[in-house]
Enzyme design. Structure first.
Site, PDB file in Angstrom:
ATOM      1  N   ASP A  40      20.116  21.608  64.386  1.00 37.98           N
ATOM      2  CA  ASP A  40      20.388  20.191  64.677  1.00 37.98           C
ATOM      3  C   ASP A  40      20.463  19.495  63.325  1.00 37.98           C
ATOM      4  OD1 ASP A  40      20.242  17.493  65.219  1.00 37.98           O
ATOM      5  OD2 ASP A  40      18.611  17.663  66.685  1.00 37.98           O
TER       6      ASP A  40
ATOM      7  N   HIS B 225      19.697  11.655  70.202  1.00 40.44           N
ATOM      8  CA  HIS B 225      19.665  13.125  70.148  1.00 40.44           C
ATOM      9  C   HIS B 225      20.617  13.676  71.213  1.00 40.44           C
ATOM     10  CE1 HIS B 225      16.129  13.663  67.470  1.00 40.44           C
ATOM     11  NE2 HIS B 225      15.780  12.476  67.943  1.00 40.44           N
TER      12      HIS B 225
ATOM     13  N   ASP C  67      22.925  20.320  68.865  1.00 39.22           N
ATOM     14  CA  ASP C  67      22.830  21.522  68.028  1.00 39.22           C
ATOM     15  C   ASP C  67      24.188  22.152  67.740  1.00 39.22           C
ATOM     16  OD1 ASP C  67      19.944  21.527  67.956  1.00 39.22           O
ATOM     17  OD2 ASP C  67      20.037  22.078  70.056  1.00 39.22           O
TER      18      ASP C  67
ATOM     19  N   GLN D 243      18.181  17.093  60.157  1.00 40.74           N
ATOM     20  CA  GLN D 243      16.844  17.218  60.769  1.00 40.74           C
ATOM     21  C   GLN D 243      16.231  18.619  60.676  1.00 40.74           C
ATOM     22  OE1 GLN D 243      15.826  15.720  64.997  1.00 40.74           O
ATOM     23  NE2 GLN D 243      15.815  17.947  65.175  1.00 40.74           N
TER      24      GLN D 243
ATOM     25  N   GLY E 201      16.359  32.951  50.321  1.00 40.33           N
ATOM     26  CA  GLY E 201      16.567  34.353  50.659  1.00 40.33           C
ATOM     27  C   GLY E 201      16.656  34.677  52.131  1.00 40.33           C
TER      28      GLY E 201
ATOM     29  N   TYR F 291       5.566  17.684  64.344  1.00 41.40           N
ATOM     30  CA  TYR F 291       6.735  17.694  65.203  1.00 41.40           C
ATOM     31  C   TYR F 291       7.985  17.204  64.482  1.00 41.40           C
ATOM     32  CZ  TYR F 291       9.936  16.757  68.945  1.00 41.40           C
ATOM     33  OH  TYR F 291      11.048  16.748  69.745  1.00 41.40           O
TER      34      TYR F 291
ATOM     35  N   LYS G  79      12.383  19.629  69.104  1.00 43.22           N
ATOM     36  CA  LYS G  79      12.203  20.864  69.889  1.00 43.22           C
ATOM     37  C   LYS G  79      13.031  21.987  69.283  1.00 43.22           C
ATOM     38  CE  LYS G  79       9.414  20.898  73.323  1.00 43.22           C
ATOM     39  NZ  LYS G  79       8.429  21.957  73.481  1.00 43.22           N
TER      40      LYS G  79
ATOM     41  N   GLN H  50      27.234  45.056  80.545  1.00 45.83           N
ATOM     42  CA  GLN H  50      28.079  46.102  81.167  1.00 45.83           C
ATOM     43  C   GLN H  50      27.691  47.514  80.752  1.00 45.83           C
ATOM     44  OE1 GLN H  50      30.127  43.123  83.155  1.00 45.83           O
ATOM     45  NE2 GLN H  50      30.369  45.293  83.527  1.00 45.83           N
ATOM     46  N   SER H  51      28.163  48.442  81.589  1.00 50.05           N
ATOM     47  CA  SER H  51      28.060  49.866  81.305  1.00 50.05           C
ATOM     48  C   SER H  51      26.633  50.308  80.949  1.00 50.05           C
ATOM     49  CB  SER H  51      29.033  50.212  80.174  1.00 50.05           C
ATOM     50  OG  SER H  51      29.102  51.605  80.008  1.00 50.05           O
TER      51      SER H  51
ATOM     52  N   TYR I 198       4.947  14.717  71.397  1.00 48.92           N
ATOM     53  CA  TYR I 198       4.581  13.372  70.953  1.00 48.92           C
ATOM     54  C   TYR I 198       3.328  12.986  71.715  1.00 48.92           C
ATOM     55  CZ  TYR I 198       9.337  11.854  69.393  1.00 48.92           C
ATOM     56  OH  TYR I 198      10.539  11.686  68.789  1.00 48.92           O
TER      57      TYR I 198
HETATM   58  C1  F6R Z   1      13.726  15.990  72.479  1.00 45.11           C
HETATM   59  C2  F6R Z   1      14.522  15.072  71.662  1.00 45.11           C
HETATM   60  C3  F6R Z   1      14.580  13.649  72.056  1.00 45.11           C
HETATM   61  C4  F6R Z   1      13.738  12.775  71.138  1.00 45.11           C
HETATM   62  C5  F6R Z   1      13.747  11.302  71.603  1.00 45.11           C
HETATM   63  C6  F6R Z   1      12.967  10.386  70.689  1.00 45.11           C
HETATM   64  O1  F6R Z   1      13.738  17.277  71.951  1.00 45.11           O
HETATM   65  O2  F6R Z   1      15.114  15.439  70.668  1.00 45.11           O
HETATM   66  O3  F6R Z   1      14.218  13.473  73.394  1.00 45.11           O
HETATM   67  O4  F6R Z   1      12.419  13.257  71.102  1.00 45.11           O
HETATM   68  O5  F6R Z   1      15.066  10.833  71.665  1.00 45.11           O
HETATM   69  O6  F6R Z   1      13.426  10.553  69.394  1.00 45.11           O
HETATM   70  P1  F6R Z   1      12.910   9.715  68.131  1.00 45.11           P
HETATM   71  O7  F6R Z   1      11.423   9.822  68.105  1.00 45.11           O
HETATM   72  O8  F6R Z   1      13.588  10.407  66.975  1.00 45.11           O
HETATM   73  O9  F6R Z   1      13.384   8.314  68.329  1.00 45.11           O
HETATM   74 MG    MG Z   2      18.676  20.048  70.227  1.00 43.19          MG
HETATM   75 MG    MG Z   3      17.346  17.219  68.459  1.00 39.74          MG
END
Ligand code: F6R
Ligand code: MG
Ligand code: MG
Length: 383
Positions: A11, A18, A54, A95, A104, A234, A237, A247-248, A353
């Site tokens: 990501d 997100h 991602d 991020q 490496g 954190y 995620k 297959q096979s 969180y």
């Molecule tokens: C879960 C995710 C989103 C963020 C949410 C708050 O994996 O990426 O749900 O946790 O949008 O994001 P912030 O704290 O960056 O505002």
């Molecule tokens: Mg993601």
């Molecule tokens: Mg994300």
């Protein structure tokens, strides 16, 4: 001759929150991999795809797993994409690139890595699964069903090449230990572990030595890079990906998709702190919207021939998965009504969180002793 499939994902910024990758960023990653990977013959082929926030790079090459040049290629491609993300002011730009300089091996630096070194068969079909808004343990249930549940994969019963079962490598991601279990003999031991999907995760599946067509081969691998442990706090995620050969003497294409025909619950979703339904989607629906989700999985089908990738086929775009999507949406509606109550909200220790420590600190002077509760009972309640 051996061949390697490397799938590396990160990501590096998304739009507007997100939700979904930004096309110019994906284009920049692709340009870098093409120029510095394909055109220099470092890799023999590649595909770029994405789910939610991602960016995903699938590469074919002959350099084996954990190759520093291949990892550096992916790292630098994500760096190049991050520059575009930063210029555009994207949220969460860069991020998952947790370190400043490449050292490496991309493992432990933020991106997720799934690699298979294989002895290619005459036809080498495989599926790359990509999940967003969840954790590696979200693969435990479908991988178990693919390689061990005859109600999902009847080949385990009726194909003599699969009848001996498979070997599973399971990681305890809290203690950094792994264990190999041989199925069907160790089925109940395996299930005793992998039901705790936040801690025990299936890392790889192997054929057994007595497999007639493909003895002792790695046939499935899942990313297990737990970002929160790497960064010490954190940072998003870990949104896993996996590669499954099919297959096979291995699960048929349809057997490798069947576990997703019904939705199931996974941890992640909003703020990495909620249980929610897994929804299989085609590439056109890889945007995270409702409550930053719901958690999704995409399945892209490929074949590898002489170092070249053919595909992808967008397997979950099929209407046959509409039922699972509808079921997931109904489950989402049902569980969302619970707001911040468990089991929608994860238990305290599993939340990514939490404001609880600060709240407890603030309330500490206000907490009073309950007079009519015995000492013994009090101790039992606080395990
Ligand atoms: C879960 C995710 C989103 C963020 C949410 C708050 O994996 O990426 O749900 O946790 O949008 O994001 P912030 O704290 O960056 O505002
Ligand atoms: Mg993601
Ligand atoms: Mg994300």
């Amino acid at each position: 001759m051996k061949a390697t499939i490397s799938h590396i994902k990160a990501d590096i910024g998304s739009l507007p929150g997100h939700s979904i990758v930004y096309k110019p960023v994906v284009d920049e990653v692709e340009k870098y991999v093409k120029e510095k990977g394909l055109e220099t013959s470092l890799i023999s082929d590649y595909r770029i795809s994405h789910i939610g926030d991602d960016v995903q790079i699938t590469m074919a090459h002959a350099r084996g797993t954990d190759n520093p040049e291949i990892h550096e290629l992916a790292w630098n491609a994500f760096k190049a994409g991050t520059e575009v993300a930063k210029k555009a002011g994207l949220y969460g730009a860069g991020q998952d690139l947790l370190k400043d300089a490449f050292s490496g091996n991309i493992k432990g630096m933020g991106p997720g890595v799934a690699e298979l070194e294989i002895t290619p068969r005459k036809a080498e079909p495989f599926i790359v699964y990509m999940m967003d808004k969840t954790e590696p343990g979200a693969f435990n249930y479908p991988i178990y069903k693919m390689f061990a549940d005859p109600f999902s994969t009847p080949g385990l019963v009726i194909d003599p090449n699969m009848h001996m079962g498979f070997k599973f490598e399971v990681w305890d991601i809290y203690n950094g230990k792994k264990v190999y279990l041989s199925l069907p003999e160790d089925t109940y031991d395996l299930l005793a572990l992998i039901g705790s999907k936040g801690r025990y995760v299936i890392k790889r599946v192997f054929t057994k030595p007595e497999h007639e067509k493909l003895p002792d081969e790695n046939v499935a691998v899942i990313t297990t890079d737990k970002l929160s442990f790497i960064a010490g706090e954190y940072v998003g995620k870990d949104d896993p990906a996996g590669i499954v050969r099919i297959q096979s003497g291995l699960p048929a294409s349809g057997e490798a998709l069947e576990p997703f025909a019904n939705s199931y619950l996974v941890s992640g979703w909003m703020r990495g702190s909620f249980n929610g339904p897994m929804m299989p989607v085609g590439m056109n629906n890889s945007i995270m919207s409702r409550f930053d989700g719901p958690p999704r999985v995409m399945a892209l089908g490929f074949v590898l021939k002489d170092g070249k990738l053919h595909g992808p086929e967008d397997m979950f775009a099929d209407v046959a998965f509409d039922f699972a999507r509808n079921e997931a949406l109904q489950m989402a509606n049902y569980i969302r009504r619970m707001g911040v109550f468990e089991p929608h909200r994860l238990p305290d220790d599993d939340m990514e969180y939490t404001a609880l420590p600060k709240i407890l600190e603030k309330l500490a002077p206000k907490f009073e002793k309950i007079e009519d509760i015995g000492e013994e009972k009090e101790i039992k309640m606080h395990k």
